[in-house]
Design a protein around this motif. Sequence first.
Motif, PDB file in Angstrom:
ATOM      1  N   LEU A   4      42.944  97.496  98.107  1.00  0.00           N
ATOM      2  CA  LEU A   4      42.733  96.586  99.044  1.00  0.00           C
ATOM      3  C   LEU A   4      41.284  96.434  99.024  1.00  0.00           C
ATOM      4  O   LEU A   4      40.600  97.529  99.385  1.00  0.00           O
ATOM      5  N   ILE A   6      38.530  94.630 101.690  1.00  0.00           N
ATOM      6  CA  ILE A   6      38.174  93.629 102.862  1.00  0.00           C
ATOM      7  C   ILE A   6      36.594  93.406 103.181  1.00  0.00           C
ATOM      8  O   ILE A   6      35.985  94.460 103.125  1.00  0.00           O
ATOM      9  N   ASN A  22      42.501  90.741 112.090  1.00  0.00           N
ATOM     10  CA  ASN A  22      42.801  90.305 110.680  1.00  0.00           C
ATOM     11  C   ASN A  22      43.776  91.190 110.289  1.00  0.00           C
ATOM     12  O   ASN A  22      43.897  92.628 110.405  1.00  0.00           O
ATOM     13  N   THR A  23      44.959  90.809 109.571  1.00  0.00           N
ATOM     14  CA  THR A  23      46.055  91.588 109.394  1.00  0.00           C
ATOM     15  C   THR A  23      46.098  91.625 107.972  1.00  0.00           C
ATOM     16  O   THR A  23      46.074  90.216 107.229  1.00  0.00           O
ATOM     17  N   TYR A  24      46.397  92.598 106.968  1.00  0.00           N
ATOM     18  CA  TYR A  24      46.298  92.809 105.614  1.00  0.00           C
ATOM     19  C   TYR A  24      47.668  93.673 105.373  1.00  0.00           C
ATOM     20  O   TYR A  24      47.803  94.604 106.110  1.00  0.00           O
ATOM     21  N   ASN A  25      48.479  93.195 104.381  1.00  0.00           N
ATOM     22  CA  ASN A  25      49.664  94.002 103.823  1.00  0.00           C
ATOM     23  C   ASN A  25      49.071  95.102 102.925  1.00  0.00           C
ATOM     24  O   ASN A  25      48.186  94.844 101.756  1.00  0.00           O
ATOM     25  N   LEU A 118      46.235  97.067 109.468  1.00  0.00           N
ATOM     26  CA  LEU A 118      46.959  97.350 107.895  1.00  0.00           C
ATOM     27  C   LEU A 118      48.477  97.369 108.263  1.00  0.00           C
ATOM     28  O   LEU A 118      49.205  98.300 108.710  1.00  0.00           O
TER      29      LEU A 118
END
Length: 215
Positions: A4, A6, A22-25, A118
């Motif tokens: 990942l 960012i 901000n949302t991240y998988n 996350l």
Amino acid sequence: MKNLIITLLLIILLSILNYAQNTYNVKPGVKNNQIVLELKNISETEQISLTKPLQRRGLKHIIFSDNIEETIVLNPSETKEVVYRFDVDYNIGNAEADTIEFLITDNKSIYLTKQFILQYTLPTEYKLEQNYPNPFNPNTKIRYSLPQEARGEKQEVSLIVYDILGNKVTTLVNEQKEAGYYETKFNASQYASGVYIYRLQAGSFVSTKKMLLIK
């Protein structure tokens, strides 16, 4: 497995800052992820000294491996990248998310915050992974994942180690567990060198693997 990365641009001395989250998988166990903060001083005359390091808050399953300088100095019109590198722990059970909050301040007029969420996705299949390290002496780790069979329900899980003749050596796990990612340790300091077999059973799922103890 893809890491990942960012990237966040913060404009120092700008009167408006986007506070949106901000949302991240991200998948548990992934290493060498990066968050890159790009700091820009838009003043053409004033030097900025961020006298505190950028801070991280609200961490549960994230391990940072960076060495961020204690003071970040931005000359007039200078742009500087600050890179944070981190690993995500594998043994998180059914945790849903972690929140990283960055605080940027010069203890005077600048006080900016930014959050990243996350989001952890639950496994979609049963999996028993190869122990690591292997061969080992005397400690090793065994990872396994359990998918969500029914919402909120737990499963009977057992993880047992046998010798090469099929004799039970020890029981590492014997309990009900929810869907998620798990890691357990095997200490073989009291056992002889040789090949051992470990067997995971969760409901009707059964999987076995071999590991080698060398002393």
